[in-house]
Design an enzyme around this catalytic site. Structure first.
Site, short mmCIF file in Angstrom:
data_model
loop_
_atom_site.label_atom_id
_atom_site.label_comp_id
_atom_site.label_asym_id
_atom_site.label_seq_id
_atom_site.Cartn_x
_atom_site.Cartn_y
_atom_site.Cartn_z
N ILE A 206 -25.56 24.09 -5.38
CA ILE A 206 -24.94 24.32 -6.69
C ILE A 206 -23.51 23.77 -6.66
O ILE A 206 -22.73 24.17 -5.80
CB ILE A 206 -24.85 25.85 -7.01
CG1 ILE A 206 -26.25 26.47 -7.05
CG2 ILE A 206 -24.09 26.12 -8.31
CD1 ILE A 206 -27.14 25.97 -8.15
N HIS A 207 -23.18 22.87 -7.56
CA HIS A 207 -21.79 22.42 -7.60
C HIS A 207 -21.29 21.98 -8.97
O HIS A 207 -20.11 21.70 -9.14
CB HIS A 207 -21.57 21.27 -6.59
CG HIS A 207 -22.19 19.98 -7.03
ND1 HIS A 207 -21.52 19.06 -7.78
CD2 HIS A 207 -23.40 19.46 -6.83
CE1 HIS A 207 -22.32 18.01 -8.02
NE2 HIS A 207 -23.47 18.24 -7.45
N ARG A 208 -22.17 21.89 -9.97
CA ARG A 208 -21.74 21.37 -11.28
C ARG A 208 -20.75 22.32 -11.95
O ARG A 208 -20.96 23.53 -11.96
CB ARG A 208 -22.92 21.21 -12.23
CG ARG A 208 -23.90 20.22 -11.79
CD ARG A 208 -23.91 18.98 -12.69
NE ARG A 208 -24.63 17.95 -11.99
CZ ARG A 208 -24.10 16.86 -11.47
NH1 ARG A 208 -22.83 16.60 -11.64
NH2 ARG A 208 -24.82 16.01 -10.81
N ARG A 241 -16.13 23.69 -3.31
CA ARG A 241 -15.61 24.18 -4.59
C ARG A 241 -16.34 25.45 -5.02
O ARG A 241 -15.74 26.42 -5.49
CB ARG A 241 -15.78 23.10 -5.66
CG ARG A 241 -14.76 23.17 -6.78
CD ARG A 241 -14.73 21.85 -7.52
NE ARG A 241 -16.06 21.51 -7.99
CZ ARG A 241 -16.54 21.89 -9.17
NH1 ARG A 241 -15.82 22.61 -9.98
NH2 ARG A 241 -17.75 21.55 -9.53
N ASP A 283 -28.52 22.06 -8.92
CA ASP A 283 -27.98 21.43 -10.13
C ASP A 283 -27.48 20.02 -9.80
O ASP A 283 -26.82 19.38 -10.60
CB ASP A 283 -26.88 22.28 -10.78
CG ASP A 283 -25.68 22.51 -9.86
OD1 ASP A 283 -25.60 21.89 -8.78
OD2 ASP A 283 -24.81 23.32 -10.25
#
Ligand code: UDP
Length: 364
Positions: A206-208, A241, A283
């Site tokens: 997950i990073h969006r 992030r 994502d």
């Protein structure tokens, strides 16, 4: 000798560039200068890819990361312009849809240096995504638009691009996957390190911004994955992030004990984790496709995807993270589903087609 300056900065770009740079190196009439903006900079988000994928170290490292999009892109414009004025390339090569992509393309276009865009024509039709803005603007100012699939070429046609600029070549990520996928087995590697059994775990990434910066969505994702991990191991190589945001929000305690948060892994470990997963929930654009390359079903935790052929063929299920139970149900459904056989991403020779085309055109 014609000179290509390649602008890179983010993890998926290192992976895509590995095969293209390899092809450039094989042509005596071309030379390549690589500029790494520094957008991703940690050992496991950057350096490991250069060493694992056999790439030469970047010629310039700009060390630009963090800050707002404006600050980051602005600093890149200044530094890239300085380098292009020194190097005076015949062409600037950019990949994908990051701030490094846009900064490279924009600087070159303003200096009247022609731009080649690899992974052109992708669209999510969601202008809130920074990636969508970056890719649309980059396409507009590029001379060569190398499209990874049929859908991306069609988007460009519909937007009125000159047919001569639209060059369907296939997906360079598929080239890389063919090369490395066959080298990875279920022995050793990340499976061994994390005690995972082939086809008996879920891989997630997950990073969006639309998920990490929207705390309701992030919470749904954490809760759903924690719930699922009670019945099947879930391994999550977590983007720095995303980890920072989970930390900031104090959500680490909410991550279920059986959900395995691990540091980002190198490409070879990632390929192994993808290839032997029972399912991928992500994502990421690249990870959605790689799941398909290894014929692993994928749940995409977004409202839309650029890779629509994977949804249409049944390999990918779109599941916007709005409700925990819906995500859990989507994952359980896909664990036992399979898609139709398709081959939308070329024949594994995209990088060669790209470099041959550029070499031919530069010497016309
Ligand atoms: N990847 C990796 N290690 C990880 C997570 C991802 O090597 O821990 C690779 C993955 O195999 C794919 C690429 O990074 O090739 C995808 O990058 P990312 O998800 O950051 O970006 P996107 O594809 O969404 O632009």
């Amino acid at each position: 000798m014609k000179k290509i300056v390649t602008i890179l900065g983010a993890r998926p770009q290192f992976i895509k560039a590995s095969v293209v740079s390899y092809e450039i190196a094989g042509i005596p009439s071309l030379c390549e200068v690589v500029v790494h903006t520094g957008q991703h900079f940690d050992e496991n988000m950057s350096d490991i890819f250069f060493s694992e994928l056999g790439m030469k170290p970047p010629d310039y490292f700009l060390d630009i990361h963090g800050g707002t999009h404006g600050v980051m892109t602005g600093r890149m414009l200044i530094e890239i312009e300085r380098i292009l004025l020194i190097e005076k390339p015949d062409l600037v090569l950019v990949y994908g849809d990051t701030n490094s992509t846009l900064a490279g393309a924009l600087t070159a276009a303003k200096l009247h240096i022609p731009v080649a865009h690899i992974e052109a024509g992708l669209r999510s039709f969601n202008m809130k995504m920074p990636e969508e803005i970056n890719r649309i603007l980059t396409d507009r100012i590029s001379k060569w638009l190398f499209c990874p699939n049929f859908v991306s070429s069609e988007h460009l046609r519909r937007e009125g691009f000159d047919e001569a600029k639209i060059i369907p070549v296939g997906d360079v990520m598929f080239d890389v996957a063919l090369h490395f996928g066959s080298r990875v087995s279920e022995q050793g590697g990340a499976l061994n390190k994390f005690g995972l059994l082939p086809k008996k775990y879920i891989l997630t990434t997950i990073h969006r911004a639309e998920n990490t910066d929207n705390h309701k969505r992030l919470l749904v994702i954490v809760d759903a994955l924690s719930e699922i991990s009670k019945s099947i191991p879930v391994v999550w190589p977590i983007h720095p992030r995303t980890r920072a945001i989970l930390d900031q929000l104090g959500l680490m305690d909410r991550v279920g004990k059986s959900l395995m948060l691990i540091n980002p892994v190198g490409y070879l470990d990632m390929v192994q984790l993808e290839k032997y997963a029972a399912l991928v929930a992500t994502d990421s654009g690249g990870v959605q496709k790689e799941a398909f390359f290894y014929r692993v079903p994928c749940v995409t935790l977004r409202d839309e995807t650029e890779w629509v052929e994977l949804v249409e063929s049944g390999w990918n299920l779109l599941a916007p993270p709005l409700n925990c139970k819906e995500i859990v149900d989507a994952i359980l459904f896909c664990l036992v589903s399979r898609g139709k056989e398709i081959s939308p991403y070329g024949n594994g020779k995209a990088a060669k087609l790209i470099v041959d085309k550029l070499n031919g055109d530069l010497y016309k």
